[in-house]
Design an enzyme around this catalytic site. Structure first.
Site, PDB file in Angstrom:
ATOM      1  N   CYS A  25      37.108  41.637  12.962  1.00  0.00           N
ATOM      2  CA  CYS A  25      37.830  40.866  11.948  1.00  0.00           C
ATOM      3  C   CYS A  25      38.468  39.597  12.512  1.00  0.00           C
ATOM      4  O   CYS A  25      38.993  38.782  11.757  1.00  0.00           O
ATOM      5  CB  CYS A  25      38.885  41.733  11.281  1.00  0.00           C
ATOM      6  SG  CYS A  25      38.160  43.075  10.314  1.00  0.00           S
ATOM      7  N   HIS A  69      35.143  31.724  -3.561  1.00  0.00           N
ATOM      8  CA  HIS A  69      34.336  30.918  -2.645  1.00  0.00           C
ATOM      9  C   HIS A  69      35.182  29.916  -1.851  1.00  0.00           C
ATOM     10  O   HIS A  69      34.794  28.764  -1.661  1.00  0.00           O
ATOM     11  CB  HIS A  69      33.176  30.244  -3.378  1.00  0.00           C
ATOM     12  CG  HIS A  69      32.113  31.214  -3.744  1.00  0.00           C
ATOM     13  ND1 HIS A  69      32.192  32.023  -4.858  1.00  0.00           N
ATOM     14  CD2 HIS A  69      30.967  31.558  -3.115  1.00  0.00           C
ATOM     15  CE1 HIS A  69      31.118  32.797  -4.920  1.00  0.00           C
ATOM     16  NE2 HIS A  69      30.366  32.549  -3.868  1.00  0.00           N
ATOM     17  N   GLU A 108      38.539  45.116  -0.149  1.00  0.00           N
ATOM     18  CA  GLU A 108      37.624  44.239   0.596  1.00  0.00           C
ATOM     19  C   GLU A 108      36.236  44.867   0.714  1.00  0.00           C
ATOM     20  O   GLU A 108      35.254  44.157   0.887  1.00  0.00           O
ATOM     21  CB  GLU A 108      38.152  43.995   2.009  1.00  0.00           C
ATOM     22  CG  GLU A 108      39.402  43.171   2.065  1.00  0.00           C
ATOM     23  CD  GLU A 108      39.883  42.955   3.487  1.00  0.00           C
ATOM     24  OE1 GLU A 108      40.578  41.959   3.705  1.00  0.00           O
ATOM     25  OE2 GLU A 108      39.580  43.777   4.380  1.00  0.00           O
TER      26      GLU A 108
END
Length: 118
Positions: A25, A69, A108
């Site tokens: 991550c 986005h 997520e």
């Protein structure tokens, strides 16, 4: 207590730079996020609603315009862009606009959720 929820989706990237470089991550990566907003109330309005789902349209616009986005580190202006921090961010936004907000959950991945509930 009556409770309703509504789900919103967006895709975005982030990077957790404070993690060790070998942590996956710590690298730039993205997710297909799900935001679930919960609203509650002890009574229903004259139409039988906690809140009309249509009233959540401004949240959809906010997510679409500011988060979809995008690179979340830039959007939020810091490097602690975890699902937990996103849940708190969306809770604060919702509570300001929708006082009946009682919790926000953020996913997520299909198997993970973070929730902010005061």
């Amino acid at each position: 207590m009556f409770r309703i929820t509504k789900e919103f989706h967006f895709s975005a990237s982030h990077q957790l730079k404070s993690l060790p470089p070998e942590h996956q991550c710590a690298r730039l990566h993205g997710h297909n996020y799900i935001v679930e907003v919960e609203l509650s109330g002890p009574e229903l309005d004259e139409y039988g609603f906690v809140r009309d789902y249509h009233d959540l349209a401004p949240l959809k616009r906010y997510i679409d315009d500011a988060f979809d986005h995008r690179h979340l580190n830039d959007v939020l202006g810091h490097d602690r862009v975890t699902a937990e921090c996103l849940a708190k961010h969306f809770y604060d936004w919702c509570k300001t606009h929708l006082p009946e907000t009682t919790a926000v959950r953020v996913s997520e991945t299909p198997k993970t959720w973070a929730e902010y509930r005061p």
